[in-house]
Design an enzyme around this catalytic site. Structure first.
Site, PDB file in Angstrom:
ATOM      1  N   ASP A 358     -55.541 -37.390  66.460  1.00 45.54           N
ATOM      2  CA  ASP A 358     -56.964 -37.325  66.771  1.00 45.54           C
ATOM      3  C   ASP A 358     -57.722 -38.515  66.167  1.00 45.54           C
ATOM      4  OD1 ASP A 358     -59.173 -35.700  67.898  1.00 45.54           O
ATOM      5  OD2 ASP A 358     -59.812 -35.583  65.813  1.00 45.54           O
ATOM      6  N   GLU A 387     -55.127 -40.852  70.138  1.00 40.78           N
ATOM      7  CA  GLU A 387     -56.332 -40.579  70.920  1.00 40.78           C
ATOM      8  C   GLU A 387     -57.248 -41.810  70.834  1.00 40.78           C
ATOM      9  OE1 GLU A 387     -60.418 -38.010  71.283  1.00 40.78           O
ATOM     10  OE2 GLU A 387     -59.472 -38.394  69.357  1.00 40.78           O
ATOM     11  N   ASP A 459     -62.162 -32.727  76.049  1.00 35.74           N
ATOM     12  CA  ASP A 459     -63.269 -33.602  75.669  1.00 35.74           C
ATOM     13  C   ASP A 459     -64.052 -34.141  76.864  1.00 35.74           C
ATOM     14  OD1 ASP A 459     -63.125 -33.550  72.870  1.00 35.74           O
ATOM     15  OD2 ASP A 459     -61.481 -34.993  72.846  1.00 35.74           O
TER      16      ASP A 459
END
Length: 617
Positions: A358, A387, A459
């Protein structure tokens, strides 16, 4: 010729080692400016005496390779040229380019451009040649072989519930700690329930699961970790997780976990110790405290004042300006060891297949280099995915990630196929082709093969939302996704028509058949099956044959020695008779999707929002 538009980057996406004895070289020139490009290549130590018995040596340009570069792709502003240099065992090279525009020739070197006569020979000034110093095997980019054959299924665990029957109410925001079903009762997914749905994932054709975070956390999204070594009790326990991994592996399904190493949650015990003891805490330097003489606790009164700007109330760095997510100082050796030891624990004890990292671009390269060494030492074929939302080549040099979440793919697809784009520019077919071509030349070919390609995620708004809720239109981006090279991902529920904007993209998985679009499901399932059967679906290179115009139809092909795949995507609500490129006319082919023979004519009928997958031997 417009030399200001010439672009080349030595040792990067435009010059890279494809394997231990092969280099790939790319350049960009102004669109429609250059007619041909010759790549000149020579061993940098290939010198010879200027005369017999002379002790004076010169660059042996007469031994130089001359390789005609291929115009591979065209972007909005550039022609992109490519050449492969295979089989040279010296593993090092000096190289340059000769550009020709139909009127003149120019030598493009690393220092300057040099005009050349029509009967040119390679310049002898060795200082004006680019240099690839040496291909060292330990520096090569490598990724697990299985990744490019994998179709992922992304699960947001709290919503992938075997018993949920209702979509959560719209007034609950995506960052809420719990959501309610239609009866006002709390719901939530769990690992046992997910285990019971592994056959569903396998039958869809997916061979990998990407879980958003499973570790102990007070929220539903779990990106505010409280304990990195413990499965959240809401989902089960460590033993239940281990059993689920075993069951997934029995079905040929890989498992990838989500690690949040940029920040932790407010309730993490190390952060709580800092809040309690300030600079005397042994964990004080695990985080970025801005002023040690000021209180660490966020100033909520300041945040409530008129004229407040983001972050003004914080005396510590965070993810975004979220005071509940203090940022780790991964430069601190003890903090670094703590975080990497968590990844080591799950990799060693539970045989997981991948890590999704992340906010990876906000963590140091140095941390990720050590992370990769430690994790790959345990399991060489584990997949490491960052990410990163934008250009990410610096992370993909073979020393950090195997791939990134390819939102650079998501954007063009959304803008071309989407009709509900209140804040984004609608792409024409030409815009779309230019954008995809730009993406194809942004990364080495063997990196592109492993990129995690997605239409939507936890997201973003869901692709069905972008497509205006039209279940026929939404099939088209899935066609493109599953005929594009890389490692594609399906966001849970997308295959049965689950929608939602960016604030309602994490709704319950609809398990009752009356809630599902079964036609869409069968379409996606069929496309995944065809991708498994046909290597050309996974091939990286695309040749565009037609792009839009008045018909709004894309036609492209993918080729190998064994055959050709033609893909036709009609992105229009109106049916049309589409003229076929000459190479497709009057041919016997096979309609792969419908599994039947076809014989093409000069035109082909395309219904509204339709596609054809035609194979020719």
């Amino acid at each position: 010729m417009d030399l200001a538009a010439f672009i080349h980057e030595p040792i990067g996406a435009l010059s890279y080692a494809f394997d231990s004895e092969t280099l790939h070289i790319r350049i960009k020139t102004k669109k429609n400016d250059i007619q041909s490009v010759t790549l000149l290549a020579i061993d940098p130590f290939n010198w010879k005496p200027v005369a017999k018995d002379s002790h004076v040596y010169e660059f042996a340009v007469d031994t130089m390779l001359h390789v005609e570069m291929k115009k591979e792709y065209v972007t909005r502003y550039h022609d992109c040229w490519f050449a492969e240099l295979p089989g040279f065992n010296w593993r090092r090279i000096k190289y340059a380019f000769v550009l020709e525009d139909g009127r003149e020739f120019c030598f493009a070197g690393c220092q300057q451009f040099v005009p050349l006569p029509e009967d040119w020979t390679p310049p002898k000034d060795h200082t004006n040649y680019f240099h690839y110093p040496y291909i060292l095997e330990e520096d090569l980019y490598t990724a697990p072989e299985w990744v490019s054959d994998t179709v992922w299924y992304q699960i947001f665990p709290d919503r992938f519930n075997r018993s949920a029957t209702a979509v959560p109410s719209d007034d609950i925001l995506e960052w809420g700690s719990d959501q309610l079903d239609g009866n006002g009762k709390k719901f939530g997914g769990n690992l046992q329930g997910i285990s019971e749905k592994l056959d569903y994932i396998r039958d869809l054709g997916c061979t990998g699961i990407y879980f958003t975070p499973l570790f102990d956390s007070p929220s539903s999204h779990k990106y505010d970790t409280r304990d990195y070594f413990k499965i959240d009790p809401h989902f089960g326990d460590n033993e239940t997780f281990g059993q689920m991994v075993e069951e997934a592996h029995k079905r040929g399904i890989r498992v990838m976990l989500d690690a949040v190493f940029n920040h932790c949650g407010y309730e993490h015990p190390f952060w709580q110790d800092v809040l309690k003891h300030g600079s005397s805490s042994p964990y004080f330097d695990y985080f970025y405290i801005l002023d040690a003489d000021k209180p660490v606790v966020p100033d909520t009164a300041l945040a409530a004042r008129e004229g407040y700007y983001f972050g003004e109330h914080l005396n510590y760095r965070t993810f975004a300006y979220t005071d509940q997510m203090p940022k780790w100082n991964t430069g601190n050796p003890a903090a670094r060891e703590y975080l990497i030891s968590a990844a080591v624990y799950w990799t060693e004890h539970y045989n997981i297949d991948g890590w999704r990292l992340d906010v990876a671009n906000e963590v140091s390269h140095d941390f990720w280099r050590e992370f990769r060494k430690r994790i790959k030492a345990i399991r060489k074929d584990i997949y490491i995915l960052g990410e990163n939302w934008l250009y990410s080549n610096p992370w993909l040099q073979g020393d950090q990630f195997d791939a990134v979440m390819n939102y650079e793919f998501t954007g063009p697809v959304t803008r071309y196929f989407g009709t509900n784009l209140p804040e984004q520019e609608q792409y024409t077919a030409e815009d779309f082709v230019y954008a995809i071509n730009q993406l194809l030349v942004s990364y080495p070919k063997h990196v592109a093969r492993n990129m995690f390609n997605l239409l939507d995620s936890h997201d973003t708004a869901r692709i069905l939302h972008f497509c205006g809720g039209d279940p026929e239109l939404v099939k088209l981006p899935y066609v493109f996704l599953l005929t594009y090279g890389g490692s594609p991902s399906i966001y849970y529920g997308g295959e049965v028509g689950l929608g939602g904007d960016e604030h309602h993209n994490r709704q319950c998985m609809p398990w009752k058949t009356e809630q599902q679009n079964l036609t869409l499901y069968q379409t996606i399932r069929r496309l995944i099956g065809l991708r498994k059967e046909n290597p050309l679906f996974k091939a990286i290179d695309i040749v565009w044959l037609s792009a839009g115009g008045a018909t709004h139809t894309l036609i492209y092909k993918k080729e190998s020695r064994s055959g050709t795949l033609f893909v036709l995507i009609h992105n229009s609500s109106e049916p049309a008779d589409i003229g076929l490129p000459g190479e497709m006319q009057g041919r016997k082919m096979r309609d792969l999707y419908n599994d039947q023979p076809v014989e093409t004519a000069a035109e082909i009928r395309m219904e509204a929002y339709s596609f054809r997958l035609l194979a020719a031997e």
